[in-house]
Design an enzyme around this catalytic site. Structure first.
Site, short mmCIF file in Angstrom:
data_model
loop_
_atom_site.label_atom_id
_atom_site.label_comp_id
_atom_site.label_asym_id
_atom_site.label_seq_id
_atom_site.Cartn_x
_atom_site.Cartn_y
_atom_site.Cartn_z
N GLY A 291 -33.34 8.67 -44.67
CA GLY A 291 -34.00 9.92 -44.31
C GLY A 291 -34.40 10.66 -45.57
N LEU A 292 -35.11 11.75 -45.40
CA LEU A 292 -35.59 12.54 -46.53
C LEU A 292 -34.43 13.16 -47.31
CD1 LEU A 292 -38.54 14.36 -44.74
CD2 LEU A 292 -38.77 12.58 -46.49
N SER A 293 -34.72 13.55 -48.53
CA SER A 293 -33.75 14.33 -49.31
C SER A 293 -33.46 15.63 -48.57
CB SER A 293 -34.32 14.62 -50.70
OG SER A 293 -33.43 15.43 -51.44
N GLY A 294 -32.18 15.95 -48.42
CA GLY A 294 -31.82 17.17 -47.71
C GLY A 294 -31.71 17.01 -46.21
N SER A 295 -31.87 15.78 -45.70
CA SER A 295 -31.82 15.55 -44.26
C SER A 295 -30.40 15.61 -43.72
CB SER A 295 -32.46 14.21 -43.90
OG SER A 295 -31.76 13.15 -44.52
N LYS A 297 -27.96 13.10 -44.83
CA LYS A 297 -27.39 11.75 -44.89
C LYS A 297 -26.00 11.74 -45.51
CE LYS A 297 -30.62 10.16 -47.51
NZ LYS A 297 -31.26 11.47 -47.70
N SER A 298 -25.89 12.30 -46.71
CA SER A 298 -24.61 12.26 -47.44
C SER A 298 -23.54 13.05 -46.70
CB SER A 298 -24.79 12.81 -48.86
OG SER A 298 -25.66 11.99 -49.61
N SER A 365 -34.08 5.50 -49.32
CA SER A 365 -34.68 4.18 -49.03
C SER A 365 -35.99 4.34 -48.28
CB SER A 365 -33.71 3.29 -48.26
OG SER A 365 -33.04 3.96 -47.24
#
Length: 456
Positions: A291-295, A297-298, A365
């Protein structure tokens, strides 16, 4: 004229021509085409036609060793089994000894069968069916070769590559390599240099653009049967095909097989993945968050690991930022570096699953091709793609690291979603609506899904 001829001979010096014959001609007036020119008293060489009549036109494939890629196994009934294909080079007769590659088994030719009857000899260019004296395991993609002069077999090659795709060649990205009847996944593992078509000089580069030529190392998913291109054009050439569009994007000429490919062998170990997984009481798998940065995920991956750890599961999180502090600290954010970034992480995740772990990979990714490459490293039930679907405007509002603000200001180049594309998954196993739902709620959904799939 002499200066032009000298310049051309100097330019052609690195092209390995047997001979360069300069002939001054005039197509308009026919000078030195059929007969010697009355206007060029200073030239005493041959005319164009006289020169062409002396050129040795014996085909390389007629004099090269016997090669026949197997196109089809011909078995109309239980009494006959033959191997159909077109003779790529050399000649073959009944009784000749041949080798089957890549197995290396040898036998002899019993018959050369055609629709019009058996032949006493088959030469390059003829489509025939060869019946062998022994029952061997031969299939499409194998090659029948002269046993005294076999072709090479390697899963890594050095080759000149001409790039024809509109999208640039990216080292590490998977393509489909086709060579005769052989077909396998392959990637350029290293671009050694680009070749200037104007000066033939070597130039540094990381990618190849359309119409550029480079000298590369190519890694292939299965052993390739080949001859160096300079020895056999039929078995020394290949094409690369884009796996998503099926467009031919590159054409290659093989120089040689890399020696390290034959010196390195897989070491069989007594304790395997199933034994390690059984010891841990779990099924190893990869949960690939994209997914996008800030979505989120982490955040989601970290919460999920915490929940799994509390249940006694053995886990590990591969996080995009963390990995770039060590394993991938040498990579930037160009398309080429992003491809290599994902390749390394996918191989690392494979090692962790082999250790029996549940691995959570949290990476942007952005490219479908690389996510597909990662998926193909694992068994079909070991890989779950999880699309953390958060709209770009929500990610920008969150912007926990201030990266979107910098990207909009032009301070960060190649930022996904701003000036670098993100290709959303088309068939992800799990889609998380992370723009409107809380992380804890999404982790509950993930736990329920993993239980249904009997992964935990």
């Amino acid at each position: 004229f002499e200066q032009i001829a000298a310049d051309f001979e100097a330019f052609a010096g690195g092209l390995d021509f047997d001979e360069v014959i300069p002939i001054p001609v005039s197509a308009l007036r026919g000078d030195n085409i059929l007969s010697a020119s009355a206007s060029m008293h200073w030239y005493h060489g041959p005319t164009l036609m006289a020169c062409l009549e002396t050129v040795d036109v014996v085909s390389q494939r007629d004099t090269a060793a016997f090669r026949m890629p197997v196109q089809w196994v011909n078995r109309p009934d239980a009494t006959f089994r033959g191997y159909a294909g077109t003779v790529a080079s050399g000649t073959i007769r009944p009784g000749d000894e041949v080798m089957v590659l890549p197995s290396g088994r040898t036998t002899s030719v019993a018959r050369i069968v055609t629709y019009d009857g058996d032949l006493e000899e088959a030469a390059a260019g003829q489509a025939v069916t060869l019946a062998l004296a022994d029952a061997l395991d031969v299939s499409r993609g194998d090659m029948l070769v002269e046993s005294e002069s076999p072709a090479q077999v390697s899963d890594q090659i050095a080759a000149h590559l001409i790039w024809m795709g509109e999208e640039p060649m990216l080292p590490g990205r998977n393509y489909v390599l086709k060579a005769g009847t052989q077909r396998a996944n392959a990637s350029v593992s290293l671009l050694k240099y680009k070749v200037s078509v104007d000066t033939l000089e070597h130039q540094a580069g990381k990618t190849l653009e359309m119409n550029e030529v480079g000298y590369c190392n190519v890694a292939i998913a299965r052993p390739l049967i080949f001859d160096p291109y300079r020895e056999n054009r039929e078995t020394g050439s290949f094409i690369l095909v884009d796996r998503l569009t099926n467009e031919t994007v590159g054409a290659g000429m093989i120089d040689f097989g890399l020696r390290r490919a034959t010196n390195i062998h897989w070491q069989a170990l007594e304790i395997d993945k199933s034994a390690r997984a059984e010891q841990k009481g779990q099924k190893p798998c990869v949960l690939w968050f994209t997914g996008l940065s800030g979505s989120g995920k982490s955040t989601i991956a970290s919460l999920l690991e915490k929940r799994l750890h509390a249940r006694g599961q053995h886990t590990y999180v591969l996080d995009g930022d963390n990995v770039r502090h060590g394993l991938n600290k040498d990579l930037g954010f160009t398309d080429a570096d992003r491809v290599e970034n994902i390749r390394r992480v996918a191989e690392t995740a494979k090692l962790f699953t082999d250790a029996g772990l549940i691995v959570m990979v949290s990476f942007i990714s952005p490219f479908r091709s690389e996510r597909r490459m990662a998926r193909e490293l694992f068994d079909s039930d070991e890989f779950l793609e999880i699309f953390v679907d958060t709209p770009l405007e929500v990610c920008e509002q969150r912007d926990p690291k201030g990266l979107y603000k910098k990207a909009r200001a032009g301070e960060i180049k190649n930022f996904t979603g701003i000036d670098s594309d993100y290709e959303p998954p088309e068939n992800a196993e799990i889609r998380l609506d992370a723009g409107s739902r809380a992380p804890d709620e999404l982790v509950d959904e993930l736990i329920e899904t993993l239980e249904k799939k009997k992964l935990i």
